[in-house]
Write a protein that holds these residues in place. Structure first.
Motif: not given
Length: 319
Positions: A138-164
């Motif tokens: 359960l702890a592994t599932s939670y940690a990986l799901a949180v990692s996936a959502s945060c990585s995607v959100a922060l990654g896209l938040n960084a990429v979108v403003p740079r789209l020229k």
């Protein structure tokens, strides 16, 4: 006499029947039922099974109370905030948080963690109890799901403003859809992790006529878990896509202030959630049928309670 209780008062072989059934199970008014209501409902259902009562509006009301309150495996009430009847209200706060325009890094991380925490709690409370997860799983599932959502959100938040090569308006719309991408990716990861034991060990398959268990199948488990993952995407799409896009249009037309923007965001999410949830939940039947020929070779000679070869079996997809 022990009569089988119908799965629903609606025809679950049709999409519209499943939509109406989902609306019943997710009805927020069921949050107001008391322990006495549950006891009364159990008595009414027991009387029907014994042949002491016929199908009636009172019976269907009792079944609705039990379907929306009681876990089918344990027979115990699901903790109130994690019932399907509380789904919209429990998710409202975190959804509004995730879709708040202009979130910084800290805000994005906080709301993604909050959303995955709620998802794990709901999944655990409503999970099939035949293959319970250990605390480590359960702890592994939670940690990986949180990692996936945060990585995607922060990654896209960084990429979108740079789209020229896209307009400022398009960048605005893409930015508002970042939470959707994060929720969907984490949701799919979460489903496969939370239900990994089902895939490894297989799930029960049943004789369609008698309802008797005739074996366990990993193929059926893949279908069940895969369809559930797809349903998570479908469930999230209207709630995470329509409100932010409509809010962009409202802002352009009326130039909303902070308070009005928050109120509009809240109203759009609430209305979309209540309207879209039954239609999303009804996409796939809960009780699925599969041809025996598509199962593992060891199961292709399955026979029913009457000894005749089975052409199909059924299984519970889960939520």
């Amino acid at each position: 006499m022990d009569r089988k209780l119908p799965e629903s008062r609606f025809d679950l072989s049709t999409y519209w029947g499943r939509v109406r059934h989902a609306a019943d199970v997710s009805d927020p008014r069921m949050l107001l039922v008391t322990s006495q209501d549950v006891s009364t409902a159990k008595q009414i259902v027991a009387q029907y099974r014994k042949g002491e009562r016929e199908a009636s509006p009172e019976l269907w009301r009792a079944k609705k109370v039990l379907d929306s309150t009681i876990h089918p495996d344990t027979g115990e009430p699901v903790l109130l905030p994690f019932r399907m009847s509380s789904y919209v209200l429990s998710n409202l706060v975190v959804t509004v948080g995730m879709l708040t325009p202009g979130l910084g890094t800290a805000g994005t991380l906080f709301w993604q963690v909050a959303n995955q925490s709620l998802n794990v709690a709901v999944n655990t409370a409503n999970a099939n109890k035949s293959h319970p997860l250990s605390t480590t799983q359960l702890a592994t599932s939670y940690a990986l799901a949180v990692s996936a959502s945060c990585s995607v959100a922060l990654g896209l938040n960084a990429v979108v403003p740079r789209l020229k090569r896209v307009s400022a308006g398009t960048r605005l719309v893409l930015g508002r859809l970042v939470p959707f991408a994060a929720v969907v990716s984490a949701g799919v990861v979460n489903v496969f992790l939370m239900r990994g034991e089902e895939i490894r060990k297989g799930i029960a398959v049943f004789d369609p006529a008698s309802g008797a268990e005739v074996g366990t199948s990993q193929t059926a488990a893949w279908h069940a878990v895969g369809e559930t993952a797809v349903s998570r995407v479908i469930n999230a799409t209207p709630i995470m896509v329509l409100p932010p896009l409509l809010l962009v249009r409202l802002q352009r037309r009326f130039r909303l202030g902070p308070a009005a923007e928050t109120a509009a965001n809240l109203g759009l999410i609430l209305a979309t959630s209540f309207a879209a949830l039954p239609f999303a939940l009804g996409i796939f039947p809960q009780r699925r049928e599969i041809a025996v020929g598509k199962l593992e070779p060891r199961l292709r000679g399955l026979r029913g309670a009457d000894g005749a070869p089975l052409a199909t079996v059924v299984f519970n997809r889960g939520m």
